[in-house]
Design an enzyme around this catalytic site. Structure first.
Site, PDB file in Angstrom:
ATOM      1  N   ASP A   5     189.881   3.238 -11.440  1.00  0.00           N
ATOM      2  CA  ASP A   5     191.035   2.872 -12.258  1.00  0.00           C
ATOM      3  C   ASP A   5     192.289   3.527 -11.691  1.00  0.00           C
ATOM      4  O   ASP A   5     192.228   4.642 -11.174  1.00  0.00           O
ATOM      5  CB  ASP A   5     190.863   3.356 -13.710  1.00  0.00           C
ATOM      6  CG  ASP A   5     189.818   2.550 -14.460  1.00  0.00           C
ATOM      7  OD1 ASP A   5     189.512   1.440 -14.007  1.00  0.00           O
ATOM      8  OD2 ASP A   5     189.318   3.047 -15.480  1.00  0.00           O
ATOM      9  N   ASP A  11     198.303  10.203 -17.156  1.00  0.00           N
ATOM     10  CA  ASP A  11     196.842  10.349 -17.277  1.00  0.00           C
ATOM     11  C   ASP A  11     196.434  11.734 -16.803  1.00  0.00           C
ATOM     12  O   ASP A  11     195.647  12.436 -17.449  1.00  0.00           O
ATOM     13  CB  ASP A  11     196.121   9.314 -16.386  1.00  0.00           C
ATOM     14  CG  ASP A  11     196.101   7.914 -16.967  1.00  0.00           C
ATOM     15  OD1 ASP A  11     195.908   7.785 -18.193  1.00  0.00           O
ATOM     16  OD2 ASP A  11     196.256   6.955 -16.193  1.00  0.00           O
ATOM     17  N   GLU A  33     187.461  10.980 -18.792  1.00  0.00           N
ATOM     18  CA  GLU A  33     187.595   9.782 -17.962  1.00  0.00           C
ATOM     19  C   GLU A  33     188.130  10.148 -16.582  1.00  0.00           C
ATOM     20  O   GLU A  33     187.824   9.496 -15.588  1.00  0.00           O
ATOM     21  CB  GLU A  33     188.538   8.768 -18.627  1.00  0.00           C
ATOM     22  CG  GLU A  33     188.708   7.531 -17.762  1.00  0.00           C
ATOM     23  CD  GLU A  33     189.524   6.419 -18.387  1.00  0.00           C
ATOM     24  OE1 GLU A  33     190.381   6.715 -19.229  1.00  0.00           O
ATOM     25  OE2 GLU A  33     189.297   5.266 -18.014  1.00  0.00           O
ATOM     26  N   GLU A  34     188.923  11.206 -16.533  1.00  0.00           N
ATOM     27  CA  GLU A  34     189.593  11.557 -15.281  1.00  0.00           C
ATOM     28  C   GLU A  34     188.772  12.464 -14.366  1.00  0.00           C
ATOM     29  O   GLU A  34     189.243  12.855 -13.307  1.00  0.00           O
ATOM     30  CB  GLU A  34     190.954  12.201 -15.583  1.00  0.00           C
ATOM     31  CG  GLU A  34     191.855  11.400 -16.511  1.00  0.00           C
ATOM     32  CD  GLU A  34     192.074   9.944 -16.055  1.00  0.00           C
ATOM     33  OE1 GLU A  34     191.997   9.683 -14.838  1.00  0.00           O
ATOM     34  OE2 GLU A  34     192.298   9.086 -16.922  1.00  0.00           O
ATOM     35  N   ASP A  52     188.816  10.581 -23.587  1.00  0.00           N
ATOM     36  CA  ASP A  52     189.685   9.704 -22.788  1.00  0.00           C
ATOM     37  C   ASP A  52     191.079  10.270 -23.039  1.00  0.00           C
ATOM     38  O   ASP A  52     191.668  10.047 -24.097  1.00  0.00           O
ATOM     39  CB  ASP A  52     189.570   8.255 -23.267  1.00  0.00           C
ATOM     40  CG  ASP A  52     190.484   7.332 -22.474  1.00  0.00           C
ATOM     41  OD1 ASP A  52     191.283   7.836 -21.673  1.00  0.00           O
ATOM     42  OD2 ASP A  52     190.405   6.103 -22.677  1.00  0.00           O
ATOM     43  N   LEU A  54     194.140   9.767 -22.032  1.00  0.00           N
ATOM     44  CA  LEU A  54     195.263   8.867 -22.346  1.00  0.00           C
ATOM     45  C   LEU A  54     194.801   7.417 -22.246  1.00  0.00           C
ATOM     46  O   LEU A  54     194.793   6.821 -21.166  1.00  0.00           O
ATOM     47  CB  LEU A  54     196.443   9.128 -21.409  1.00  0.00           C
ATOM     48  CG  LEU A  54     197.760   8.619 -21.986  1.00  0.00           C
ATOM     49  CD1 LEU A  54     198.167   9.445 -23.208  1.00  0.00           C
ATOM     50  CD2 LEU A  54     198.864   8.658 -20.954  1.00  0.00           C
ATOM     51  N   ASP A  55     194.403   6.902 -23.403  1.00  0.00           N
ATOM     52  CA  ASP A  55     193.937   5.512 -23.441  1.00  0.00           C
ATOM     53  C   ASP A  55     195.130   4.561 -23.484  1.00  0.00           C
ATOM     54  O   ASP A  55     196.154   4.869 -24.095  1.00  0.00           O
ATOM     55  CB  ASP A  55     193.080   5.303 -24.690  1.00  0.00           C
ATOM     56  CG  ASP A  55     192.684   3.857 -24.834  1.00  0.00           C
ATOM     57  OD1 ASP A  55     191.904   3.379 -23.998  1.00  0.00           O
ATOM     58  OD2 ASP A  55     193.186   3.193 -25.751  1.00  0.00           O
ATOM     59  N   GLU A 215     184.885   5.967 -25.069  1.00  0.00           N
ATOM     60  CA  GLU A 215     185.680   4.934 -25.748  1.00  0.00           C
ATOM     61  C   GLU A 215     184.831   4.242 -26.826  1.00  0.00           C
ATOM     62  O   GLU A 215     185.135   4.319 -28.014  1.00  0.00           O
ATOM     63  CB  GLU A 215     186.218   3.906 -24.735  1.00  0.00           C
ATOM     64  CG  GLU A 215     187.274   4.508 -23.819  1.00  0.00           C
ATOM     65  CD  GLU A 215     187.896   3.516 -22.848  1.00  0.00           C
ATOM     66  OE1 GLU A 215     189.136   3.527 -22.713  1.00  0.00           O
ATOM     67  OE2 GLU A 215     187.152   2.750 -22.194  1.00  0.00           O
TER      68      GLU A 215
HETATM   69  P1  FDP Z   1     194.059   0.960 -20.087  1.00  0.00           P
HETATM   70  O1  FDP Z   1     193.319   0.421 -18.904  1.00  0.00           O
HETATM   71  O2  FDP Z   1     195.536   0.647 -20.065  1.00  0.00           O
HETATM   72  O3  FDP Z   1     193.774   2.421 -20.335  1.00  0.00           O
HETATM   73  O4  FDP Z   1     190.794   1.766 -21.883  1.00  0.00           O
HETATM   74  C1  FDP Z   1     191.089   0.683 -21.135  1.00  0.00           C
HETATM   75  C2  FDP Z   1     192.202  -0.181 -21.711  1.00  0.00           C
HETATM   76  O5  FDP Z   1     193.507   0.210 -21.401  1.00  0.00           O
HETATM   77  C3  FDP Z   1     192.154  -0.365 -23.252  1.00  0.00           C
HETATM   78  O6  FDP Z   1     192.933   0.576 -23.940  1.00  0.00           O
HETATM   79  C4  FDP Z   1     192.635  -1.780 -23.432  1.00  0.00           C
HETATM   80  O7  FDP Z   1     192.077  -2.376 -24.579  1.00  0.00           O
HETATM   81  C5  FDP Z   1     192.136  -2.469 -22.191  1.00  0.00           C
HETATM   82  O8  FDP Z   1     191.968  -1.465 -21.180  1.00  0.00           O
HETATM   83  C6  FDP Z   1     193.096  -3.520 -21.695  1.00  0.00           C
HETATM   84  O9  FDP Z   1     192.491  -4.230 -20.683  1.00  0.00           O
HETATM   85  P2  FDP Z   1     193.134  -5.576 -20.053  1.00  0.00           P
HETATM   86  O10 FDP Z   1     194.330  -5.136 -19.273  1.00  0.00           O
HETATM   87  O11 FDP Z   1     192.045  -6.112 -19.202  1.00  0.00           O
HETATM   88  O12 FDP Z   1     193.484  -6.482 -21.183  1.00  0.00           O
END
Ligand code: FDP
Length: 288
Positions: A5, A11, A33-34, A52, A54-55, A215
């Site tokens: 990612d 983050d 996550e990191e 996580d 920073l979600d 998550e």
């Molecule tokens: P992000 O990668 O920005 O951290 O946790 C992953 C996540 O966000 C979720 O918060 C979010 O629901 C999803 O990914 C969004 O994914 P898409 O860009 O594929 O819609």
């Protein structure tokens, strides 16, 4: 990060801040996550924590709500197994949203309470005790740009939502997609709803996008404690245990009637066929 990612500055900063704070409390094992691997800490400590930091971080640049998710587990005798426990083993789970308000959503296994940060006093104040998710909802959330990659049960469910009063759901749905799991979960806790990040046919999305340990597990505990449900479509999220720390999992969560409908569609191909066949549509040949 180690799992491919894209990491933003925030983050990395959030991870560093949380790890610094957690180094002051007795934690047997910490996963983030990191970090590629979990870290073993105080072997005498009773709890393990997965975070996580920073979600929703792809929302930083556009100034949308992001958050921190955490899961607290009992420390097993063999700490190598700390993050391979079933979701139902969690002692507590929660998340913080950094939006118009800074809110803390917390479950200790007996309901869900929501707190708001009082910046002046430097503490969180209880804003809503025993939050409950309505059994049936009128709002769904999914990244609809992936429609062509979805499996047929997910397509059938979304088609039913879009059909509104003219379909089997018999009521209209609104749609929201923030693209930030914490914001979607907060909305569901506030006014009901169903959220789907299913598996799909894109390379690398065979198990969806979201991570089980830090998550899906904590979100599933919070949603169930508030009276909702959380599933992969076929299995209850809290019944799963991770084979690897950063394992992904399809996540469908929210109001229990809609989550149950998604499960029914996953388990019954004939039902999917009947939803998809125009002959059986509400205004079709076999229905009036
Ligand atoms: P992000 O990668 O920005 O951290 O946790 C992953 C996540 O966000 C979720 O918060 C979010 O629901 C999803 O990914 C969004 O994914 P898409 O860009 O594929 O819609």
């Amino acid at each position: 990060n180690s799992d491919g990612d894209v990491q933003r500055d925030l983050d990395v900063q959030a991870d560093a801040i949380l790890r610094r704070c957690l180094s002051k409390v007795p934690v047997a094992a910490l996963a983030s996550e990191e970090m590629r691997e979990a870290q073993i800490g105080d072997r005498e400590a009773k709890i393990c924590i997965a975070i996580d930091p920073l979600d929703g971080s792809s929302n930083i640049d556009i100034n949308m709500t992001v958050g921190t998710i955490f899961s607290i587990l009992p420390a097993p005798d063999d700490l190598a197994l700390a993050f391979h426990q079933r979701g139902s083993a969690q002692l507590a789970a929660g998340f913080v949203t950094y939006g118009p308000q800074t809110s803390l959503v917390l479950t200790l296994g007996e309901g869900v309470d929501i707190f708001t940060l009082d910046r002046k006093a430097g503490c969180f104040r209880l804003a809503r005790a025993a939050a409950q998710i309505a059994e049936t909802c009128e709002e769904f959330a999914i990244n609809a740009s992936n429609r062509r990659h979805w499996d047929s049960p997910v397509r059938a469910f979304v088609d039913e939502c879009l059909a509104g009063v003219e379909g089997p759901a018999n009521h209209n749905f609104n749609m929201r997609w923030v693209g930030s799991l914490v914001a979607e979960a907060y909305r569901i806790l506030t006014r009901g709803g169903v959220f789907l990040y299913p598996s799909d046919a894109r390379p690398g999305y065979g198990d969806g996008r979201l991570r089980l340990v830090y998550e899906a597990h904590p979100m599933a505990m919070i949603i169930e404690q508030a009276g909702g449900s959380a599933t992969t479509g076929r299995e209850r999220i809290l019944d799963l245990s991770a084979q690897s720390l950063h394992q992904r999992v399809p996540l469908i969560m929210g109001s229990s009637n809609e989550v149950r409908r998604v499960e029914e569609l996953h388990c019954d191909p004939l039902l999917v066929a009947s939803v998809s066949a125009p002959l059986f549509a509400r205004r079709g040949f076999f229905r009036l």
